[in-house]
Write an enzyme that holds these catalytic residues in place. Sequence first.
Site, PDB file in Angstrom:
ATOM      1  N   LYS A 184       9.326  13.868   0.941  1.00 17.36           N
ATOM      2  CA  LYS A 184       7.838  14.070   0.762  1.00 17.36           C
ATOM      3  C   LYS A 184       7.204  14.581   2.147  1.00 17.36           C
ATOM      4  O   LYS A 184       6.281  15.565   1.389  1.00 17.36           O
ATOM      5  CB  LYS A 184       6.770  12.855   0.257  1.00 17.36           C
ATOM      6  CG  LYS A 184       4.840  12.495   0.555  1.00 17.36           C
ATOM      7  CD  LYS A 184       4.819  11.558   0.092  1.00 17.36           C
ATOM      8  CE  LYS A 184       3.413  11.844   0.726  1.00 17.36           C
ATOM      9  NZ  LYS A 184       2.464  10.584   0.771  1.00 17.36           N
ATOM     10  N   THR A 239      -0.426   8.633   3.881  1.00 17.87           N
ATOM     11  CA  THR A 239       0.257  10.228   4.820  1.00 17.87           C
ATOM     12  C   THR A 239       0.381  11.090   3.773  1.00 17.87           C
ATOM     13  O   THR A 239       0.868  11.509   2.432  1.00 17.87           O
ATOM     14  CB  THR A 239       2.127   9.796   4.376  1.00 17.87           C
ATOM     15  OG1 THR A 239       2.000   8.617   5.470  1.00 17.87           O
ATOM     16  CG2 THR A 239       2.554  10.810   5.087  1.00 17.87           C
ATOM     17  N   LYS A 274       2.746  11.992  12.324  1.00 19.03           N
ATOM     18  CA  LYS A 274       3.305  11.324  11.418  1.00 19.03           C
ATOM     19  C   LYS A 274       4.856  12.498  11.558  1.00 19.03           C
ATOM     20  O   LYS A 274       5.564  11.887  11.283  1.00 19.03           O
ATOM     21  CB  LYS A 274       3.313  10.820  10.900  1.00 19.03           C
ATOM     22  CG  LYS A 274       3.656  10.324   9.266  1.00 19.03           C
ATOM     23  CD  LYS A 274       3.428   8.725   8.705  1.00 19.03           C
ATOM     24  CE  LYS A 274       4.766   8.530   8.006  1.00 19.03           C
ATOM     25  NZ  LYS A 274       3.907   7.634   6.742  1.00 19.03           N
ATOM     26  N   LEU A 315      -2.598   5.554  -0.653  1.00 16.83           N
ATOM     27  CA  LEU A 315      -2.606   5.816  -2.006  1.00 16.83           C
ATOM     28  C   LEU A 315      -1.548   6.885  -1.395  1.00 16.83           C
ATOM     29  O   LEU A 315      -1.150   7.272  -0.360  1.00 16.83           O
ATOM     30  CB  LEU A 315      -3.907   6.681  -1.987  1.00 16.83           C
ATOM     31  CG  LEU A 315      -4.381   5.864  -2.841  1.00 16.83           C
ATOM     32  CD1 LEU A 315      -5.872   7.009  -1.815  1.00 16.83           C
ATOM     33  CD2 LEU A 315      -5.159   5.366  -3.518  1.00 16.83           C
ATOM     34  N   PRO A 316      -0.583   7.290  -2.669  1.00 11.93           N
ATOM     35  CA  PRO A 316       0.544   7.965  -2.629  1.00 11.93           C
ATOM     36  C   PRO A 316       0.533   9.838  -2.496  1.00 11.93           C
ATOM     37  O   PRO A 316       1.416  10.472  -1.666  1.00 11.93           O
ATOM     38  CB  PRO A 316       1.266   8.289  -4.290  1.00 11.93           C
ATOM     39  CG  PRO A 316       0.070   7.355  -4.742  1.00 11.93           C
ATOM     40  CD  PRO A 316      -0.998   6.994  -4.158  1.00 11.93           C
TER      41      PRO A 316
END
EC number: 1.1.1.31
Lengths: 285, 285, 285, 285
Positions: free
Chosen positions: D235, D85, D160, D54-55
């Site tokens: 982002k 993420t 990450k 999902l974004p």
Amino acid sequence: MGGHMAKNLLKKNYKLTVYDLNKSAVSNLVEAGANSASNVAEMSREVEIVISMLPSNQHVVDVYTGENGILSAAKKNVLLIDSSTVDPSVSQSIASQAKKDNLRFIDSPVSGGINAAKDGTLTFMVGGSNIDFDYAKSILEAMGSRIVYCGDIGMGQAAKLCNNMLLAISMIGTAEAFNLGQKLGLDAKVLANIVNSSSGKCWSSDLYNPVPGILPNVPSSKNYEGGFGTTLMAKDLGLAQSAAIRTQAPIPLGSLAHQIYRTIIAHGFSNKDFSVVYQFLKGKN
Amino acid sequence: MGGHMAKNLLKKNYKLTVYDLNKSAVSNLVEAGANSASNVAEMSREVEIVISMLPSNQHVVDVYTGENGILSAAKKNVLLIDSSTVDPSVSQSIASQAKKDNLRFIDSPVSGGINAAKDGTLTFMVGGSNIDFDYAKSILEAMGSRIVYCGDIGMGQAAKLCNNMLLAISMIGTAEAFNLGQKLGLDAKVLANIVNSSSGKCWSSDLYNPVPGILPNVPSSKNYEGGFGTTLMAKDLGLAQSAAIRTQAPIPLGSLAHQIYRTIIAHGFSNKDFSVVYQFLKGKN
Amino acid sequence: MGGHMAKNLLKKNYKLTVYDLNKSAVSNLVEAGANSASNVAEMSREVEIVISMLPSNQHVVDVYTGENGILSAAKKNVLLIDSSTVDPSVSQSIASQAKKDNLRFIDSPVSGGINAAKDGTLTFMVGGSNIDFDYAKSILEAMGSRIVYCGDIGMGQAAKLCNNMLLAISMIGTAEAFNLGQKLGLDAKVLANIVNSSSGKCWSSDLYNPVPGILPNVPSSKNYEGGFGTTLMAKDLGLAQSAAIRTQAPIPLGSLAHQIYRTIIAHGFSNKDFSVVYQFLKGKN
Amino acid sequence: MGGHMAKNLLKKNYKLTVYDLNKSAVSNLVEAGANSASNVAEMSREVEIVISMLPSNQHVVDVYTGENGILSAAKKNVLLIDSSTVDPSVSQSIASQAKKDNLRFIDSPVSGGINAAKDGTLTFMVGGSNIDFDYAKSILEAMGSRIVYCGDIGMGQAAKLCNNMLLAISMIGTAEAFNLGQKLGLDAKVLANIVNSSSGKCWSSDLYNPVPGILPNVPSSKNYEGGFGTTLMAKDLGLAQSAAIRTQAPIPLGSLAHQIYRTIIAHGFSNKDFSVVYQFLKGKN
């Protein structure tokens, strides 16, 4: 802060019911004439107006929307005034929940620090409807000397964050300019005279100069004691940063100012006034 | 700049001998009553006081210390006034060479821009001996309204660099705060009112606001035309940077401000006023 | 540095005439078989090739172009090799003066530090004509294991500055990432494994990790002793900064890296390896 | 991303039930052999393992904890794998809610981009219990070539974010160094050779060089098309920034990198690979 604000309300003969986790803060106010409640819900149930002053986003969310929080207990149509400094989106989210419960909510963060709280000369930056602002104004005037309408819900917070971000930037800039100037051989007072009658003038150079000895009664002349602490400044810059992430507004100097205050705190200056950045840049030599 | 300054001297009935690479600038002044010289040495040989206004460190070094430069030609005891904005160490090095040649040198950079040059209301920031300052003062007053003594040789330059670095920082900070505020929903005029009566106040927010429409007669309200160009600001920040490298003074925001103006210039804003940083941060959307 | 380099030349049976302000450095080399000169001019007069290793721009300018400097004394056609790290424009200016005096000049700064100087495994980055490079190569190979041709005069310096600026940036970035990761709960060795097989990999994370205990023989595991000092890194970043000012190239992270090392030095870390930035960001807590 | 990952699962004969707001994505997968569910709850009710992609933070919170979200519908003991993420604290909060509902949750963000998703060569960075990791490993291997255990819940996200922050910093550093080098007169290929065999080496200089023409198949040689977009990088840097605010870790270069990508996006480069920062710094000239 909250204690001083409450005392000013008592002085103006407002009837107060207070609650705080810190019992001595409560008993202090009871001696001064306030009633005390044994929890947030009990306090909220009894009053016509709720004023809250809390340290962080999470505290505000919990105290308002938690299981026995203000929203669950306050009577219909009560006006809720949050004077905490938080993310504008927190104010907006609580306001919309409050509306569902037929409650009115405005954000009303303050500036001026502990002395202004004591003296009743705080500035309140208010976000909310015009009607709620008008209604709140008289009670806020019991605690502050300037009550500024900033726009819709959250705009009080937005105004405070933007002002304080600019304050941090110009304070660090002032510290850089005065440190550099002195390393080049300039006398700091001469530089202050020039800057403060020129385009470099800012509140930090003019009324709160970070170089010890230029102004007599500012924190820099008192070993950076008192004033507005680095930890509070870092908190406000963190809120500005979060707001900038969300709105995708570039704030290169604001971000760097935040990182500089973070580093200053990591180096043991967490109890000092934010003008200590001058000392930090100057270093040990 | 130099042309306007010369005209004000002529108006006050000073006898002038002028030289410039730009011949139309020279003939303009000749029409207004000046004599012209055919080179720097000829000009220097004839006068009691030399005033120079040049674009860069290298020009100043060449014009003063070059083969047929001012130092080689000026009469004993002549006062040399350099109003260029250069590295303080350049002023100091020329002053010490001048001394060996029995000449007197002061640095005297200006602020106020082209309009103040025209109106004779420049600020001169002077570094040199007290005696030379007193001697220079009356002639500088023909061109400026504020003649400030900053200390020893180079301190005029140092004061200008420190002031302009702080100006750049507070301008970018103002642009960041107003862009962020508007993205959060604040009205820019409301924010200006709050900031300018609070701790975020600075010359850039108060008298030169970078948001179009807040103040009527500033560059931001005229498509960022006129005023103080990004290229000049980048030049001054480069001088501040060099001074900081030499004196080992940390200037984190000053450095970043320099890089931001470099980037702005690279993006085609080289002919705009330095308040265009607001437009740059806001972007195309 | 210079002492170790000279000893390697002696080991390869080069005939050496040495000069240094530090007399014990000279007598050390004389014991090892070198002749000594009593000043720069005397040294320069006698030799076929001059190799210089000096601490700053000003030293290089003085030693080459000063009254009794190398250019005034060296025999026609002698090759001058400057292994100092300086501004490329300094190398270029000396090279053009050398040419007028029928001398040949190349810039040849080194990397690898004191240990590589001792072991004869330095990297030389050379700027100058192809012919001079070919001629210099064999003598440089007596002191180094990698002799890289970088282009025209000054390009050796340019390559070193660009490499070291990128090194400083990636070292600080590594320190930030590992400090943040650990504050979030990550094990530093786990993070090192991930980063070093991913897109975040850099020399600083992989071969010179700033977190104590990840790699056994790097400065971070030896209390940040040895290695490449913060003062040298700040010097190189200052040179990069000056080059960027002159060429108008924006280097936002490079500038900030410079300021961070300036601040680190001001806080008493001037004798530590440049990876100490990890400790600096982590702070006292 | 999700579509490619699902296809790889189908190829390995996993039985799939899929749901997406985008109907053509769903029908694509149905054609390839998947079942479709008409909403999240229906999908969650039927399966042994849930994989989500999902974004943003908010999407993950809503899809897992919303009224008809995954937590409300999944069968006891089902393993929930979130490959989005997001902020590590989001993963941690959902994991603790999942535990109350007797569900198992791991965070498992990916790197490698769209091509690796297609080819089944993604890297998965996993945070959660060892038992859940072992259980998840075989199914993740159907979609990726490297499945790395990073520690407790949230540590996949932490790894990450730290890696990508370091990547952004070294990419911008590389762009600065190569732009400066070329302005000084260096050939970009020569500089690449030097840097990539020296201490400045990083993944961005070595395998993803931002200067067009140095490497054949990277985005910089294809007009900065494809690759990892500036918007995704901004982002991830925003998530790193939020994590740094919460943990009070100073990230001066990381913050500035974030602001640089924000500014790049504001200038119309939102559809370009993140190496376009080279073009941005170089400007129009």
